[in-house]
Scaffold this active site. Structure first.
Site, PDB file in Angstrom:
ATOM      1  N   GLU A 114      -5.342   4.052   5.544  1.00 63.23           N
ATOM      2  CA  GLU A 114      -5.016   3.834   4.133  1.00 63.23           C
ATOM      3  C   GLU A 114      -5.656   4.963   3.318  1.00 63.23           C
ATOM      4  O   GLU A 114      -5.133   5.401   2.299  1.00 63.23           O
ATOM      5  CB  GLU A 114      -5.600   2.465   3.731  1.00 63.23           C
ATOM      6  CG  GLU A 114      -5.377   2.077   2.312  1.00 63.23           C
ATOM      7  CD  GLU A 114      -5.957   0.691   2.009  1.00 63.23           C
ATOM      8  OE1 GLU A 114      -5.691  -0.274   2.756  1.00 63.23           O
ATOM      9  OE2 GLU A 114      -6.692   0.593   1.018  1.00 63.23           O
TER      10      GLU A 114
ATOM     11  N   ARG B 270       0.822  -1.228   0.000  1.00 69.22           N
ATOM     12  CA  ARG B 270       0.000   0.000   0.000  1.00 69.22           C
ATOM     13  C   ARG B 270       0.850   1.271   0.000  1.00 69.22           C
ATOM     14  O   ARG B 270       0.508   2.274   0.630  1.00 69.22           O
ATOM     15  CB  ARG B 270      -0.954   0.036   1.207  1.00 69.22           C
ATOM     16  CG  ARG B 270      -1.984  -1.045   1.237  1.00 69.22           C
ATOM     17  CD  ARG B 270      -2.952  -0.975   0.052  1.00 69.22           C
ATOM     18  NE  ARG B 270      -3.868  -2.068   0.142  1.00 69.22           N
ATOM     19  CZ  ARG B 270      -3.616  -3.287  -0.352  1.00 69.22           C
ATOM     20  NH1 ARG B 270      -2.487  -3.528  -1.014  1.00 69.22           N
ATOM     21  NH2 ARG B 270      -4.488  -4.252  -0.220  1.00 69.22           N
TER      22      ARG B 270
ATOM     23  N   SER C 124     -11.249  -0.533   2.965  1.00 74.01           N
ATOM     24  CA  SER C 124     -10.469  -0.618   4.209  1.00 74.01           C
ATOM     25  C   SER C 124     -10.014   0.774   4.621  1.00 74.01           C
ATOM     26  O   SER C 124      -9.330   1.450   3.857  1.00 74.01           O
ATOM     27  CB  SER C 124      -9.215  -1.462   3.987  1.00 74.01           C
ATOM     28  OG  SER C 124      -9.563  -2.702   3.454  1.00 74.01           O
TER      29      SER C 124
HETATM   30  C1  LIG Z   1     -15.640  -0.723  -1.544  1.00 75.49           C
HETATM   31  C2  LIG Z   1     -14.149  -0.473  -1.728  1.00 75.49           C
HETATM   32  C3  LIG Z   1     -13.278  -1.533  -1.790  1.00 75.49           C
HETATM   33  C4  LIG Z   1     -11.900  -1.321  -1.951  1.00 75.49           C
HETATM   34  N1  LIG Z   1     -11.074  -2.404  -2.036  1.00 75.49           N
HETATM   35  C5  LIG Z   1      -9.741  -2.228  -2.218  1.00 75.49           C
HETATM   36  C6  LIG Z   1      -8.866  -3.362  -2.337  1.00 75.49           C
HETATM   37  O1  LIG Z   1      -9.288  -4.508  -2.314  1.00 75.49           O
HETATM   38  N2  LIG Z   1      -7.540  -3.115  -2.500  1.00 75.49           N
HETATM   39  C7  LIG Z   1      -7.025  -1.850  -2.571  1.00 75.49           C
HETATM   40  O2  LIG Z   1      -5.809  -1.706  -2.725  1.00 75.49           O
HETATM   41  N3  LIG Z   1      -7.841  -0.758  -2.467  1.00 75.49           N
HETATM   42  C8  LIG Z   1      -9.170  -0.918  -2.299  1.00 75.49           C
HETATM   43  N4  LIG Z   1     -10.004   0.173  -2.187  1.00 75.49           N
HETATM   44  C9  LIG Z   1      -9.432   1.529  -2.264  1.00 75.49           C
HETATM   45  C10 LIG Z   1      -9.514   2.165  -3.678  1.00 75.49           C
HETATM   46  O3  LIG Z   1     -10.305   1.404  -4.512  1.00 75.49           O
HETATM   47  C11 LIG Z   1      -8.127   2.312  -4.301  1.00 75.49           C
HETATM   48  O4  LIG Z   1      -7.271   3.059  -3.467  1.00 75.49           O
HETATM   49  C12 LIG Z   1      -8.184   3.008  -5.665  1.00 75.49           C
HETATM   50  O5  LIG Z   1      -6.936   2.911  -6.323  1.00 75.49           O
HETATM   51  C13 LIG Z   1      -8.608   4.465  -5.558  1.00 75.49           C
HETATM   52  O6  LIG Z   1      -8.826   4.977  -6.852  1.00 75.49           O
HETATM   53  P1  LIG Z   1      -9.494   6.393  -7.049  1.00 75.49           P
HETATM   54  O7  LIG Z   1      -9.355   6.784  -8.477  1.00 75.49           O
HETATM   55  O8  LIG Z   1     -10.871   6.375  -6.509  1.00 75.49           O
HETATM   56  O9  LIG Z   1      -8.526   7.284  -6.142  1.00 75.49           O
HETATM   57  P2  LIG Z   1      -8.759   8.667  -5.395  1.00 75.49           P
HETATM   58  O10 LIG Z   1      -9.417   8.447  -4.079  1.00 75.49           O
HETATM   59  O11 LIG Z   1      -9.383   9.660  -6.308  1.00 75.49           O
HETATM   60  O12 LIG Z   1      -7.231   9.067  -5.132  1.00 75.49           O
HETATM   61  C14 LIG Z   1      -6.420   8.243  -4.316  1.00 75.49           C
HETATM   62  C15 LIG Z   1      -4.992   8.809  -4.294  1.00 75.49           C
HETATM   63  O13 LIG Z   1      -4.398   8.720  -5.588  1.00 75.49           O
HETATM   64  C16 LIG Z   1      -4.010  10.014  -6.057  1.00 75.49           C
HETATM   65  N5  LIG Z   1      -4.248  10.024  -7.499  1.00 75.49           N
HETATM   66  C17 LIG Z   1      -5.406   9.751  -8.140  1.00 75.49           C
HETATM   67  N6  LIG Z   1      -5.217   9.791  -9.464  1.00 75.49           N
HETATM   68  C18 LIG Z   1      -3.916  10.121  -9.665  1.00 75.49           C
HETATM   69  C19 LIG Z   1      -3.112  10.332 -10.842  1.00 75.49           C
HETATM   70  N7  LIG Z   1      -3.590  10.193 -12.068  1.00 75.49           N
HETATM   71  N8  LIG Z   1      -1.807  10.675 -10.658  1.00 75.49           N
HETATM   72  C20 LIG Z   1      -1.277  10.801  -9.406  1.00 75.49           C
HETATM   73  N9  LIG Z   1      -1.990  10.618  -8.288  1.00 75.49           N
HETATM   74  C21 LIG Z   1      -3.301  10.269  -8.409  1.00 75.49           C
HETATM   75  C22 LIG Z   1      -4.860  10.991  -5.278  1.00 75.49           C
HETATM   76  O14 LIG Z   1      -4.244  12.271  -5.206  1.00 75.49           O
HETATM   77  C23 LIG Z   1      -4.952  10.291  -3.936  1.00 75.49           C
HETATM   78  O15 LIG Z   1      -3.819  10.546  -3.175  1.00 75.49           O
HETATM   79  C24 LIG Z   1     -11.393  -0.002  -2.054  1.00 75.49           C
HETATM   80  C25 LIG Z   1     -12.290   1.091  -2.001  1.00 75.49           C
HETATM   81  C26 LIG Z   1     -13.659   0.858  -1.837  1.00 75.49           C
HETATM   82  C27 LIG Z   1     -14.599   2.038  -1.830  1.00 75.49           C
END
Ligand SMILES: Cc1cc2nc3c(=O)[nH]c(=O)nc-3n(C[C@H](O)[C@H](O)[C@H](O)COP(=O)(O)OP(=O)(O)OC[C@H]3O[C@@H](n4cnc5c(N)ncnc54)[C@H](O)[C@@H]3O)c2cc1C
Length: 341
Positions: free
Chosen positions: A325, A160, A229
């Site tokens: 996280e 992570r 999480s």
């Molecule tokens: C129901 C649920 C289940 C989940 N299960 C898992 C799991 O099994 N495993 C896991 O690892 N995670 C899990 N997550 C967490 C989440 O899915 C991941 O962290 C995912 O990668 C977030 O993507 P996002 O585009 O929504 O990120 P955001 O929340 O929009 O951003 C997350 C971070 O990434 C940065 N970021 C976003 N896009 C970019 C870019 N293009 N360049 C640089 N930085 C960027 C943001 O600034 C921020 O710091 C889960 C979330 C939910 C809601």
């Protein structure tokens, strides 16, 4: 470039927190990113799909929400290479690959969010991490105002964690991710829940099983807003682990290569009797203690207060300081929960 002032982000975060940004920019290519030099000298936040983000105040920083789209595939005799733009949806990319017979991402099905955010915290599930497949990441550097390729090693992936959460935080944007998949695919079935599948199962079988397991275990953010999480699984030294194991023989644990031991944060929270605990519209989910939820009208700081309460209660019982996280974002930038010690 497309932009909006006083933009509501309620539909852009999976906690469904009501928050407004003074201005949001939607760059769709490198030329538009080059226009953001002045913006990136102040306080700003890069937003993907907001499924790992908690806005803790009613006002957020300036938001940059990239809209880079496109997927391309190339192949050699040994492998496929898939390059995807950062604003593609992660699960759609998994389905795209599996439908084309490009196997590897099946264990990572149904993780919410964008392709660009996936390397940031090195998303992982069911015994697999995105780092296992990353060939390179295309990084637009705000300081140099141009793109460069980072190799897998340069991304410094850990559990992570990556360079994008550390040294490169807020210094640029991931615009594309290139993944490599061997044609000599083998199923990865050692994780609990998948070990009942046979060695000869297909990637589609695994993907469907993962989807079924995830749907049965995790609350759907569209129905119960959450960010998956909330805390990372803590890693403790061997001595601390032995003491805990004496007190709690049933403690689940995962030995690490360096002799330390990873523990299950959800188990610790459940053991602290916090499952279902509610505070001002925020709750510890009653089936999955690692997930904090917005059960109605919670504000971002209500969820943050609950996280602090969970952290404190778990520390009192186990002397372990859980770390989030989820990224907590206030008006002037990121909020880091202090470690308790
Ligand atoms: C129901 C649920 C289940 C989940 N299960 C898992 C799991 O099994 N495993 C896991 O690892 N995670 C899990 N997550 C967490 C989440 O899915 C991941 O962290 C995912 O990668 C977030 O993507 P996002 O585009 O929504 O990120 P955001 O929340 O929009 O951003 C997350 C971070 O990434 C940065 N970021 C976003 N896009 C970019 C870019 N293009 N360049 C640089 N930085 C960027 C943001 O600034 C921020 O710091 C889960 C979330 C939910 C809601």
């Amino acid at each position: 470039m497309k932009s909006h002032q006083q933009y509501s982000l309620e539909k852009n975060n999976s906690f469904a927190i009501i928050a407004t940004t003074p201005i949001i920019y939607f760059p769709k290519d490198d030329q538009e990113l080059k226009l953001l030099t002045r913006v990136t000298q102040g306080s700003f936040y890069i937003l993907g799909e907001g499924s790992n983000t908690l806005f803790v105040e009613d006002i957020t920083p300036v938001i940059i929400k990239p809209e880079f789209l496109g997927i391309s595939v190339s192949e050699t005799n040994e492998y496929y290479e898939v390059s995807a733009a950062c604003s593609e949806n992660w699960h759609d990319l998994v389905c795209f690959c599996i439908n084309k017979g490009i196997n590897g991402l099946e264990n990572l099905a149904l993780i919410p969010g964008s392709v660009g955010a996936a390397p940031v915290q090195n998303i992982g599930a069911y015994g697999v991490e995105i780092a296992d497949f990353i060939e390179s990441v295309t990084w637009f550097d705000f300081g140099k105002n141009k793109s460069q390729q980072l190799t897998n090693a340069q991304c410094q992936f850990e559990y992570r964690n990556s360079i994008f959460k550390q040294h490169l935080k807020n210094k640029g944007i991931i615009t594309h991710v290139t993944l490599r998949f061997t044609k000599n695919w083998r199923a990865k079935l050692n994780y609990q829940g998948l070990n009942r599948l046979s060695e000869s199962c297909s990637a589609v079988d695994i993907m469907n099983t993962v989807i079924g397991l995830r749907n049965s275990k995790l609350p759907d953010p569209k129905i119960i807003p959450n960010a998956g999480s909330f805390f990372k699984n803590p890693v403790v030294c061997a001595d601390q682990f032995m003491l805990l194991k004496d007190r709690y023989p049933e403690l689940p644990f995962y030995p690490q290569d360096n002799g330390s031991v990873k523990l299950a944060a959800g188990w610790l929270i459940e053991k602290a009797e916090l499952k279902g605990y509610q505070l001002n519209g925020a709750a510890v989910h009653d089936k999955q203690a690692l997930v904090l939820t917005n059960i109605g009208s919670a504000k971002g700081d209500n969820i943050k207060d609950l996280a602090i309460y969970v952290q404190k209660t778990v520390f009192e019982l186990f002397e372990i300081s859980l770390q989030p996280e989820v990224r907590m974002i206030a008006k002037h930038g990121e909020v880091i929960l202090k470690e308790i010690n």
